[in-house]
Design a protein around this motif. Structure first.
Motif, short mmCIF file in Angstrom:
data_model
loop_
_atom_site.label_atom_id
_atom_site.label_comp_id
_atom_site.label_asym_id
_atom_site.label_seq_id
_atom_site.Cartn_x
_atom_site.Cartn_y
_atom_site.Cartn_z
N ASP A 81 18.82 15.22 78.98
CA ASP A 81 19.69 14.26 78.77
C ASP A 81 19.37 13.25 77.78
OD1 ASP A 81 20.69 15.03 81.39
OD2 ASP A 81 19.54 13.55 82.51
N ILE A 82 20.70 13.05 77.17
CA ILE A 82 20.47 12.03 76.16
C ILE A 82 21.53 10.99 76.30
CG2 ILE A 82 20.80 11.77 73.52
CD1 ILE A 82 18.46 13.19 74.08
N ALA A 83 21.13 9.64 75.70
CA ALA A 83 21.93 8.66 75.87
C ALA A 83 22.37 8.07 74.43
CB ALA A 83 21.27 7.33 76.52
N ALA A 84 23.68 7.48 74.41
CA ALA A 84 24.04 6.60 73.10
C ALA A 84 24.10 5.16 73.65
CB ALA A 84 25.42 7.19 72.56
N ARG A 85 23.21 4.55 73.67
CA ARG A 85 22.97 3.11 74.06
C ARG A 85 22.66 2.06 72.96
NH1 ARG A 85 18.41 3.91 76.48
NH2 ARG A 85 19.36 4.06 78.65
N CYS A 86 23.89 1.54 72.55
CA CYS A 86 24.08 0.77 71.58
C CYS A 86 23.42 -0.72 71.99
CB CYS A 86 25.40 0.56 70.91
SG CYS A 86 26.07 2.28 70.75
N LEU A 87 23.77 -1.57 71.13
CA LEU A 87 22.87 -3.05 71.48
C LEU A 87 23.87 -3.91 70.65
CD1 LEU A 87 20.90 -4.63 72.66
CD2 LEU A 87 19.56 -4.50 70.57
N LEU A 88 24.36 -5.12 71.63
CA LEU A 88 25.29 -6.08 70.87
C LEU A 88 24.42 -7.32 71.00
CD1 LEU A 88 28.05 -6.97 70.21
CD2 LEU A 88 28.60 -7.66 72.62
N ILE A 89 24.63 -7.98 69.57
CA ILE A 89 23.89 -9.21 69.47
C ILE A 89 24.94 -10.33 69.44
CG2 ILE A 89 22.31 -10.58 68.08
CD1 ILE A 89 21.36 -7.79 66.89
N GLU A 90 24.86 -11.29 70.37
CA GLU A 90 25.78 -12.36 70.13
C GLU A 90 24.83 -13.70 69.83
OE1 GLU A 90 28.74 -14.96 72.93
OE2 GLU A 90 26.97 -13.98 73.82
N ASP A 91 25.18 -14.06 68.41
CA ASP A 91 24.29 -15.10 67.74
C ASP A 91 25.26 -16.11 67.02
OD1 ASP A 91 22.05 -16.44 66.75
OD2 ASP A 91 21.74 -15.13 65.25
N ASN A 92 25.50 -17.18 67.71
CA ASN A 92 26.51 -18.30 67.42
C ASN A 92 27.93 -17.51 67.13
OD1 ASN A 92 24.34 -20.27 67.10
ND2 ASN A 92 23.58 -19.50 65.04
N SER A 93 28.33 -17.64 65.86
CA SER A 93 29.77 -17.06 65.85
C SER A 93 29.69 -15.59 65.48
CB SER A 93 30.41 -17.86 64.50
OG SER A 93 29.75 -17.54 63.36
N ARG A 94 28.51 -14.92 65.54
CA ARG A 94 28.54 -13.37 65.22
C ARG A 94 28.46 -12.52 66.28
NH1 ARG A 94 25.15 -12.61 59.56
NH2 ARG A 94 26.34 -10.99 59.18
N LEU A 95 28.94 -11.52 66.29
CA LEU A 95 28.94 -10.37 67.13
C LEU A 95 28.33 -9.20 66.48
CD1 LEU A 95 31.71 -10.68 69.88
CD2 LEU A 95 29.19 -11.06 70.31
N ILE A 96 27.06 -8.99 66.59
CA ILE A 96 26.78 -7.65 65.81
C ILE A 96 26.73 -6.55 66.81
CG2 ILE A 96 24.96 -7.09 64.20
CD1 ILE A 96 24.39 -9.75 63.73
N LEU A 97 27.29 -5.42 66.52
CA LEU A 97 27.13 -4.37 67.24
C LEU A 97 26.13 -3.27 66.56
CD1 LEU A 97 27.61 -2.56 69.85
CD2 LEU A 97 29.84 -1.65 68.57
N ILE A 98 25.15 -2.73 67.10
CA ILE A 98 24.32 -1.93 66.34
C ILE A 98 24.36 -0.48 66.93
CG2 ILE A 98 21.69 -1.16 65.89
CD1 ILE A 98 20.84 -4.03 66.49
N ASP A 99 24.88 0.53 66.02
CA ASP A 99 25.34 1.81 66.37
C ASP A 99 26.72 1.83 67.20
OD1 ASP A 99 23.68 2.88 64.50
OD2 ASP A 99 22.07 3.60 65.91
N THR A 100 27.18 3.13 67.32
CA THR A 100 28.38 2.88 67.76
C THR A 100 28.64 4.43 68.63
OG1 THR A 100 29.75 3.85 65.99
CG2 THR A 100 29.68 1.53 66.35
N GLY A 101 27.59 5.31 68.80
CA GLY A 101 27.74 6.70 69.34
C GLY A 101 28.75 7.59 68.56
N MET A 102 29.12 8.68 69.44
CA MET A 102 30.05 9.68 68.96
C MET A 102 31.32 9.59 68.43
SD MET A 102 28.88 13.22 70.64
CE MET A 102 27.11 13.97 70.63
N GLY A 103 31.78 8.64 69.42
CA GLY A 103 33.21 8.41 69.35
C GLY A 103 33.97 9.33 69.97
#
Length: 287
Positions: A40-62
């Protein structure tokens, strides 16, 4: 600052490939394989909400590849980026930055999508900058024969053609302090050239997005290195150095590919750095 786990979908990979030369009786204790030797393998990304920025780290396979392509990876579960973002009240168009640890298809494939008519490739996050670094971009766009099947042009080139591509600075040593994204970045070269490991200061905790430097908790022993790594001996040194830092400073390790252990801490033992505690994302992020 708020952090949110974004589940981009689960898949399976061959256990032998994931653990390289390590014998199956050893790795299957932590990562049991099915009848086809797949784990089993996940594609667990991470979203950072920091003031006006929304930063998504990685996006999986699509989802733009062929049925034959996805058949190799035995997709399971019903998680998608859209569902995960919506769970926290966000939409793709809200994302201001997409930070890619590296450009292998299972980390950046979700950054580019087809248009409605499937006639044109376009950014899946139309208002975001896509972040890589110049050295890794060159490595990915002129791939070696070992990694060519992992660097898919349809995932990469449209970022540049859209005008949304940006590069981080490169560090003088291993760690880039105070990057443009608001977090430190550890650079690792064993898995692929200039892989970037974000180190996020969150409410007094350092959250490290481990990408493929530490795919699962089962990879904690230093010799447990993936067969996919281009420079496995370098991975040994980089992983040992980072895990010693993590044990010394009680870093929280966010595991992108571990389907069952989202966040861990580690400790020093007589056998080296080993697992200390396992946490859910709710335990740490409170959302």
């Amino acid at each position: 600052m708020n952090l949110y786990p974004i589940e981009a979908g689960n898949f399976k990979l061959d256990g032998g490939a994931m653990f390289g030369v390590v014998p199956k009786p050893l790795w299957q204790r932590t990562n049991p394989a099915d009848s086809n030797n797949m784990i089993d393998i996940a594609a667990r990304c991470l979203l950072i909400e920091d003031n006006s920025r929304l930063i998504l780290i990685d996006t999986g396979m699509g989802d733009k590849q062929s049925e034959k392509f996805y058949g190799y990876y035995h997709l399971w579960g019903d998680d998608t980026i859209e569902k995960s973002l919506a769970k926290y009240g966000f939409h793709r168009d809200d994302i201001t930055d997409v930070f890619m640890t590296h450009l292998h298809f299972d980390h950046c494939g979700g950054s580019i999508q087809y248009n409605k008519n499937r006639t044109l490739l376009e950014p899946a996050f139309k208002n975001a900058h896509f972040w890589s670094n110049e050295d890794h971009w060159s490595w990915a766009t002129e791939p070696n024969r070992r990694e060519k099947a992992s660097f898919l042009k349809e995932n990469i080139i449209p970022m540049q053609e859209s005008g949304q591509l940006k590069f981080t600075e490169l560090p003088e040593d291993k760690i880039l302090k105070n990057s443009e994204l608001g977090f430190d970045i550890f650079f690792a070269n064993g898995h692929t050239d200039k892989q970037m490991i974000p180190m996020i200061d969150y409410k007094g905790k350092i959250i490290c997005f481990m990408a493929d430097l530490l795919p699962t908790a089962g990879h904690l022993p230093i010799p447990f290195v993936m067969g996919y790594d281009t420079r496995p001996l370098l991975t040994l040194d980089e992983k040992e150095a980072f895990l010693n830092l993590a044990a010394d400073h009680n870093y929280y390790l966010f595991l992108e590919h571990d389907a069952h252990n989202p966040i861990i801490t580690v400790k020093h033992t007589e056998k080296g750095v080993r697992l200390n505690e396992v946490y859910t994302c709710k335990d740490i992020f409170n959302n």
